[in-house]
Each structure stands twice: as C-alpha cells, then as structure tokens.
Design a protein around this motif. Sequence first.
Motif, short mmCIF file in Angstrom:
data_model
loop_
_atom_site.label_atom_id
_atom_site.label_comp_id
_atom_site.label_asym_id
_atom_site.label_seq_id
_atom_site.Cartn_x
_atom_site.Cartn_y
_atom_site.Cartn_z
N UNK A 5 0.85 -1.19 0.00
CA UNK A 5 0.00 0.00 0.00
C UNK A 5 0.89 1.24 0.00
N UNK A 6 0.88 1.97 -1.11
CA UNK A 6 1.78 3.12 -1.24
C UNK A 6 1.19 4.40 -0.66
N UNK A 7 2.05 5.34 -0.34
CA UNK A 7 1.66 6.64 0.18
C UNK A 7 1.33 7.58 -0.98
N UNK A 8 0.90 8.79 -0.64
CA UNK A 8 0.69 9.83 -1.64
C UNK A 8 1.26 11.14 -1.11
N UNK A 9 1.53 12.05 -2.04
CA UNK A 9 1.95 13.40 -1.68
C UNK A 9 0.94 14.39 -2.25
N UNK A 10 0.95 15.60 -1.70
CA UNK A 10 0.16 16.70 -2.25
C UNK A 10 1.10 17.62 -3.02
N UNK A 96 0.27 11.73 4.43
CA UNK A 96 0.66 10.89 3.29
C UNK A 96 -0.34 9.78 3.01
N UNK A 97 -1.42 9.73 3.78
CA UNK A 97 -2.51 8.81 3.47
C UNK A 97 -2.25 7.36 3.76
N UNK A 98 -1.34 7.06 4.68
CA UNK A 98 -0.99 5.68 4.93
C UNK A 98 -2.16 4.82 5.38
N UNK A 99 -2.92 5.29 6.36
CA UNK A 99 -4.06 4.52 6.85
C UNK A 99 -5.11 4.32 5.77
N UNK A 100 -5.34 5.36 4.97
CA UNK A 100 -6.30 5.25 3.87
C UNK A 100 -5.82 4.26 2.82
N UNK A 101 -4.53 4.28 2.53
CA UNK A 101 -3.97 3.34 1.56
C UNK A 101 -4.12 1.90 2.04
N UNK A 102 -3.90 1.67 3.34
CA UNK A 102 -4.05 0.32 3.89
C UNK A 102 -5.49 -0.16 3.75
N UNK A 133 -9.41 10.85 1.85
CA UNK A 133 -8.54 10.54 0.71
C UNK A 133 -8.49 9.04 0.38
N UNK A 134 -9.26 8.23 1.09
CA UNK A 134 -9.25 6.78 0.85
C UNK A 134 -9.65 6.41 -0.58
#
Length: 249
Positions: A5-10, A96-102, A133-134
């Motif tokens: 599960x990858x992160x994201x940037x703004x 970075x949206x880690x929880x949403x990515x998971x 952002x999920x």
Amino acid sequence: MLSFANAKINLGLHVVGKRSDGYHDLETIFYPVKIYDVVEINPIQTGVTTFSSEGISIPGDDINLCEKAYRIVKQDFDIPAVAINLIKRIPIGAGMGGGSADAASVLKMLNETFNLQVTNAQLEVYARLLGADCPFFIENKPVYATGIGTDFESINLDLNAYYIVVINPGIHVSTVEAYRGVEARKSEFDLRTIVKLPVQEWKFYLKNDFEDSIFEQYPRIMELKDALYLSGALYASMSGFWILCIWYI
C-alpha cells in the motif's frame, strides 16, 4: 494475499473556502509515491476477523481502518472472517494517506480474494465511508482533488524521470493549528495548468497555502526548504506536514 500500500503526496494545496459543516474546500494534486506499508489478508474458516500490526506503532484503541474496511464489505457480502496483518512503514500523521492506503488495499484484496466482482466505482463508494482521501487509492493514479479532498479529476502527470524525496522536519503541527493560520481564498493559478509546466518552474507557481503561517511559527521548516533549493532541488514544498523535494535522476 499480500499487497504493498503506497503513500501519496500533495503537489500544491489551496484552501479556497470554508464550508457550513466546519470543513474547508481544497484544491490539490494527489500523486502516488513509492513509500509502502505491507498489508496481508488470509481467510479464517472459523472465528472472527483479527488485526495485528508491526513496525511504526499505531496510536489509540479505536478499530483500525483495515478492520472497518472488512466490516463495510461484510455488510453486503457473505464473506468469511480474515486475519489482517500490517507492517506499518508510512509515517502516521504526515498527510501521506498511509491509513487510507491500507484500508483501500483491504477493499481491493477482499474483492479479488473472494471474487466479489465489485467495480472500482463501488469500491470508491465503500472507501468514502472510511476517510477523505481513501477513494484515491482505489485507482491510485494522479488526480486533481477538490471539495474536502474526495472529488477527483484524472490528470496526466508522470514524474518517473525524477527523484522524489520526502523529509520529516521533526516538528509536529496539528491540523487545527495549521488551519488557524490560513485564510480561505480563491486560488490565483489553476493547479492543473501549473503541473503541465516544466518542473523547474513549479517553484514560482505551485504553492501550499499553509506554508506562510507555518513558516512564521516554525522557521526551521522554511530553512529546510531553502537548503533543499541550495542543494539543487528543482522543486521543494510542504506536503502534509513534511517537506517534499524533486530532483533530476
């Protein structure tokens, strides 16, 4: 089944309005980056769904988003219990949206593991119940995001020819504190137009509205950004509450 599960940037962030529900309307570009959590699910024939994690400690006693993702799907499909295992590497509270990515990874893996034949559009409906952002992580492609970060427009943006580095400045800024220092206003430049410019020109136009007030309170973050430009970065900016920079490969 295992998923990375990858992160994201703004890339850029404009606060363009205050909503009646207390939230703010935003404009930003979400871009996936190669920083990963590892998520695994395994069916359990008897018992109840379990969750375990290692790596970065996850604070709080609330039900993890991965478990919530399972429960949402379980409401519509008669699927067995699963064991969810998470190796946490994406920083928490970094924007970075880690929880949403998971959670999005769990949705997609449940769909594939049990052959549910749920469309990506429906997976995004489930994802919206989990976090702002999920839904981004269902398609996991660059988007122009508006509203509270849940309304997406696909954009053509490929940064594979560049190094992207994300740096922890070691300073925690709460979301409440960040919004207290920013004034909602219509943006001067369209982010979709800006990201079509050469990357080396982004520094003149691609802005994060939180920077001015946060730099005033925490000049060390501004000094870090300036140091990155002195080191040859093509572009440097806050992303969430971290600093990202882009170099040529």
